[in-house]
Design an enzyme around this catalytic site. Structure first.
Site, PDB file in Angstrom:
ATOM      1  N   GLU A  57      16.655 -18.761  -6.768  1.00 52.20           N
ATOM      2  CA  GLU A  57      16.564 -17.511  -7.268  1.00 52.20           C
ATOM      3  C   GLU A  57      16.054 -17.599  -8.575  1.00 52.20           C
ATOM      4  OE1 GLU A  57      15.786 -14.813  -5.981  1.00 52.20           O
ATOM      5  OE2 GLU A  57      16.099 -13.344  -7.217  1.00 52.20           O
ATOM      6  N   LYS A  89       5.560  -4.661  -3.542  1.00 49.80           N
ATOM      7  CA  LYS A  89       7.165  -4.525  -3.654  1.00 49.80           C
ATOM      8  C   LYS A  89       7.451  -4.717  -2.183  1.00 49.80           C
ATOM      9  CE  LYS A  89      11.275  -3.689  -4.870  1.00 49.80           C
ATOM     10  NZ  LYS A  89      12.050  -4.876  -5.584  1.00 49.80           N
ATOM     11  N   ARG A 147       3.828  -0.532  -4.780  1.00 48.97           N
ATOM     12  CA  ARG A 147       3.575  -0.981  -3.316  1.00 48.97           C
ATOM     13  C   ARG A 147       2.381  -1.721  -3.111  1.00 48.97           C
ATOM     14  NH1 ARG A 147       7.955   1.491  -0.353  1.00 48.97           N
ATOM     15  NH2 ARG A 147       6.634   0.867   1.612  1.00 48.97           N
ATOM     16  N   CYS A 160       0.889  -1.137   0.112  1.00 49.57           N
ATOM     17  CA  CYS A 160       0.053   0.092   0.105  1.00 49.57           C
ATOM     18  C   CYS A 160       0.930   1.135   0.000  1.00 49.57           C
ATOM     19  CB  CYS A 160      -0.888   0.143   1.312  1.00 49.57           C
ATOM     20  SG  CYS A 160      -1.936  -1.386   1.473  1.00 49.57           S
ATOM     21  N   HIS A 198      16.135 -38.530  -5.654  1.00 47.22           N
ATOM     22  CA  HIS A 198      15.464 -39.038  -4.588  1.00 47.22           C
ATOM     23  C   HIS A 198      14.004 -38.527  -4.393  1.00 47.22           C
ATOM     24  CE1 HIS A 198      19.214 -40.114  -2.521  1.00 47.22           C
ATOM     25  NE2 HIS A 198      19.750 -38.988  -3.031  1.00 47.22           N
ATOM     26  N   LYS A 239      12.304 -15.891  -9.715  1.00 45.38           N
ATOM     27  CA  LYS A 239      12.130 -14.965 -10.896  1.00 45.38           C
ATOM     28  C   LYS A 239      10.998 -15.410 -11.749  1.00 45.38           C
ATOM     29  CE  LYS A 239      13.295 -12.224  -9.073  1.00 45.38           C
ATOM     30  NZ  LYS A 239      13.984 -12.143  -7.922  1.00 45.38           N
ATOM     31  N   ASN A 244      -2.049   2.026   6.139  1.00 43.93           N
ATOM     32  CA  ASN A 244      -1.097   0.940   5.467  1.00 43.93           C
ATOM     33  C   ASN A 244      -0.953   0.292   6.788  1.00 43.93           C
ATOM     34  OD1 ASN A 244      -0.766   2.227   3.305  1.00 43.93           O
ATOM     35  ND2 ASN A 244       1.376   2.644   3.360  1.00 43.93           N
ATOM     36  N   GLY A 245      -1.117  -1.043   6.800  1.00 44.65           N
ATOM     37  CA  GLY A 245      -0.823  -1.759   8.137  1.00 44.65           C
ATOM     38  C   GLY A 245      -2.068  -2.711   8.463  1.00 44.65           C
ATOM     39  N   GLU A 288       7.641 -15.758 -10.312  1.00 45.73           N
ATOM     40  CA  GLU A 288       7.014 -14.525  -9.655  1.00 45.73           C
ATOM     41  C   GLU A 288       6.442 -13.577 -10.864  1.00 45.73           C
ATOM     42  OE1 GLU A 288      10.270 -12.293  -7.889  1.00 45.73           O
ATOM     43  OE2 GLU A 288       9.087 -11.332  -6.547  1.00 45.73           O
ATOM     44  N   TRP A 292      -3.077  -2.559  -1.535  1.00 45.54           N
ATOM     45  CA  TRP A 292      -2.940  -4.143  -1.704  1.00 45.54           C
ATOM     46  C   TRP A 292      -3.583  -4.875  -0.664  1.00 45.54           C
ATOM     47  CZ3 TRP A 292      -0.955  -8.266   1.292  1.00 45.54           C
ATOM     48  CH2 TRP A 292      -0.503  -9.287   0.573  1.00 45.54           C
TER      49      TRP A 292
HETATM   50  C1  AGP Z   1      11.740 -10.895  -4.828  1.00 46.43           C
HETATM   51  O1  AGP Z   1      11.790 -10.662  -6.030  1.00 46.43           O
HETATM   52  C2  AGP Z   1      10.646 -10.799  -4.200  1.00 46.43           C
HETATM   53  N1  AGP Z   1       9.750  -9.765  -4.548  1.00 46.43           N
HETATM   54  C3  AGP Z   1      10.474 -10.841  -2.487  1.00 46.43           C
HETATM   55  O2  AGP Z   1      10.920 -12.339  -2.356  1.00 46.43           O
HETATM   56  C4  AGP Z   1      11.417  -9.945  -1.925  1.00 46.43           C
HETATM   57  O3  AGP Z   1      12.744 -10.277  -2.122  1.00 46.43           O
HETATM   58  C5  AGP Z   1      11.184 -10.268  -0.139  1.00 46.43           C
HETATM   59  O4  AGP Z   1       9.781  -9.837  -0.127  1.00 46.43           O
HETATM   60  C6  AGP Z   1      11.907  -9.314   0.738  1.00 46.43           C
HETATM   61  O5  AGP Z   1      12.003  -8.071   0.451  1.00 46.43           O
HETATM   62  P1  AGP Z   1      13.054  -7.275   0.957  1.00 46.43           P
HETATM   63  O6  AGP Z   1      14.397  -7.594   0.626  1.00 46.43           O
HETATM   64  O7  AGP Z   1      12.607  -5.850   0.633  1.00 46.43           O
HETATM   65  O8  AGP Z   1      13.016  -7.438   2.632  1.00 46.43           O
END
Ligand code: AGP
Length: 606
Positions: free
Chosen positions: A481, A601, A27, A2, A504, A485, A98-99, A488, A72
């Site tokens: 990772e 984000k 966000r 948010c 396994h 990516k 927010n929160g 996501e 969000w």
């Molecule tokens: C990464 O591509 C993601 N959007 C997510 O996993 C992110 O890395 C995670 O939420 C941690 O965020 P931060 O580094 O701002 O703490």
């Protein structure tokens, strides 16, 4: 998670708020809304993007004070009604939040008995009703906000508007950031400096438990018991240009492409070629204290956690100190045993991730020594830690982390070099790592030059329902990772496994419809990895190999060759082609690359 923006001044608030919301849209982007005061309170809110809100705001929506929000969803589906701002029944008070208000149900029940009528399913609406009840009885919006917040359990960043006090906005922070922006006869507030830098670079960060009133001619800050606080404005390093796409089609591609420069910035002034050590002044640790740590425990969420796995490997290899990484979101809930001779390292791009922050706070409560590897200067996690390393990677706007991931791995290489040289890493090996670190920016350029080749591979593999990513030891976090990516931003199912674990269980998934991206560096495990590729091919599986030499066509269908660095540093480079692979797969599948569905984000809620 948010975004909040607020304005008080002589200009029209709505265009300023809309511009700010656009900057914050990464966000949260399921709905958006505005409230302004022009004699009466006027609100507009819509399900959808900020562009939908802008289209819904009439030309006559004029007034010099206002608040805005991009959402969000946590409580209640994305809808016009659940969008913020929320107003009380008399339409006097408007709130953006927010929160999470944890006791919202209880407050809602009490307010309903008192005659309040709720229109949304959100927890946030209780704030508007609570504040409206008090503001009638006092002549002060500040006091009404303070009184209302004393009844609230949970986290919040809020901005509040009162139709009867059109020259001010009150903001408050508890666990969700609020920053004030100081202009010329105008004041701003936002949940992120991104919304402010077009108008001012003079900012003031609120602390948890702090409130502020902003008026056109200035601001004042105070605590929940009305004690005034003194704040020193800071100058933000980044200007509006750093928050633009800079001519790239997407922020993600811009941020991937920036990595030669961002890695150079992470390294700048920190590599000592005379003694082959790292200069990390922010650690606040003497060599004696550094030597006393017998373990390193790394915590972070999502990609930050995967970069922590690369970090743990680096610390063990260069310093021979046991190290491991764990998701902060798990660590905080398992009543961790905190040891005085363990160094804890928290990783966060945003510096706001709630799970990571809560884990750091738990560590601090138990007397743990915590370093932060953080991108956002002055963020909550950075401030909570005992010391740390700033990444200096610049603002990361795209929801998927790329340049911050790479810079975190580089920061860990520096930390591991520092630890290593305090322990038993020889000057010769120190020199080898220093030289390797200096080669990284140019080698990243070489990988970026393969963009067309990788885009072609992405198009070739993107239409599969699922993909397997494998790697051994140093290659495993790279595989994780890479899978993260891809899933996501392209929504293609991607599963990461240690190559050694394939037989396994997951080998059962392998066949022509489940291609494998195999991380195969030229290291002591090369032969083992090649054997695994043979096993995949024997089951009809297709292989895209990412490694340091052209693949034997019997073992891989396709190959991306990455420049070789020192073995310990290779994971940093092996990740870059996987970022491009995911990006181009997402583009090929016409996904919303920078704002993938269901995500935001900064995850500032539990
Ligand atoms: C990464 O591509 C993601 N959007 C997510 O996993 C992110 O890395 C995670 O939420 C941690 O965020 P931060 O580094 O701002 O703490």
């Amino acid at each position: 998670m948010c975004g909040i923006v607020a304005y008080v001044g002589s200009k029209d608030a709505a265009p300023i708020l809309l511009e700010g919301l656009q900057r914050l849209e990464y966000r949260g982007y399921d709905s958006a809304g505005l409230a302004i005061v022009n004699k009466t309170l006027r609100t507009r809110k819509v399900k959808g993007r900020v562009a939908d809100l802008a289209a819904a705001v009439p030309a006559r929506f004029k007034g010099g004070v206002g608040i805005g929000h991009t959402r969000w969803a946590t409580h209640g589906v994305p809808s016009d009604v659940n969008a913020h701002p929320h107003v009380d029944g008399a339409e006097r008070v408007a709130v953006v939040h927010n929160g999470i208000i944890e006791n919202a149900d209880e407050l809602r029940a009490k307010l309903t008995v008192d005659g309040a009528t709720f229109t949304s399913e959100t927890d946030s609406e209780v704030l508007a009703h609570l504040i409206a009840r008090t503001v009638k009885d006092t002549d002060s919006l500040e006091e009404a906000v303070r009184t209302a917040l004393k009844r609230v359990v949970g986290t919040y960043g809020i901005a509040v508007l009162d139709a009867e006090r059109p020259g001010e906005v009150v903001v408050a922070r508890n666990g969700s950031p609020i920053v004030l922006g100081i202009g010329e006869k105008e004041m701003f507030a936002a949940s992120d400096v991104a919304a402010l830098v077009r108008y001012t670079r003079q900012v003031v960060h609120l602390e948890d438990g702090e409130l502020a009133t902003i008026k056109a001619d200035g601001f004042h800050t105070f605590t929940m018991d009305a004690t005034e606080t003194a704040k020193e404005p800071l100058t933000v390093d980044w200007d509006a240009g750093h928050y633009d796409t800079g001519g790239y089609e997407h922020y993600l591609l811009k941020e991937i492409s920036e990595q030669p420069e961002t890695v150079a910035r992470t390294l700048r002034g920190r590599v000592d070629d005379r003694f082959h050590i790292a200069h990390l002044g922010g650690l606040n640790l003497t060599p004696h204290e550094t030597r006393a740590f017998r373990r390193v425990k790394i915590i972070g969420c999502g990609s930050a956690y995967y970069s922590g796995q690369i970090g743990a490997q680096l610390v063990e290899e260069l310093a021979r100190v046991p190290a491991d990484a764990e998701p902060a979101s798990e660590f905080r809930y398992r009543n961790p045993v905190v040891e005085h001779d363990t160094l804890y390292v928290a990783i966060s791009q945003s510096g706001e991730t709630y799970d990571t922050l809560a884990a750091v706070q738990e560590l601090k409560r138990k007397g743990g020594r915590v370093l932060g590897i953080v991108n956002t200067v002055g963020s909550a996690i950075a401030r909570e830690c005992d010391g740390g390393i700033y990444l200096h990677a610049g603002p990361e706007v795209s929801v998927a982390s790329t340049k911050a991931f790479t810079s975190t791995a580089v920061a860990f290489a520096l930390l591991a070099l520092h630890f290593g040289r305090v322990h038993d890493l020889s000057p010769a090996d120190g020199r080898r790592i220093c030289e390797g670190l200096r080669r990284l920016p140019a080698q990243i350029e070489e990988i970026l030059a393969k963009d067309d080749e990788i885009a072609g591979l992405a198009r070739k593999y993107a239409d599969h329902a699922g993909m397997m990513f494998i790697g051994r030891v140093r290659g495993y976090p790279v595989a994780r990772e890479g899978a993260q990516k891809l899933k996501e931003i392209s929504y293609v199912h991607a599963e990461a496994y240690p190559a050694s674990e394939l037989k396994h269980g997951p080998l059962a998934l392998i066949g022509p419809d489940m291609p494998t991206v195999a991380i195969v560096p030229d290291d002591e495990l090369l032969d083992k990895n090649l054997t695994t590729l043979g096993e995949i091919r024997a089951r009809g599986g297709r292989v895209l190999m990412v490694g340091h030499r052209a693949a034997d066509p019997r073992l891989a269908d396709d190959c991306v060759v990455v420049p070789k660095n020192e073995t310990e540093l290779d994971p940093i480079l092996l990740t870059i082609p996987l970022q491009l692979l995911a990006y181009h797969a997402a583009v090929a599948l016409e996904r919303d690359v920078d704002k993938p569905r269901n995500l935001a984000k900064s995850v500032t809620v539990e």
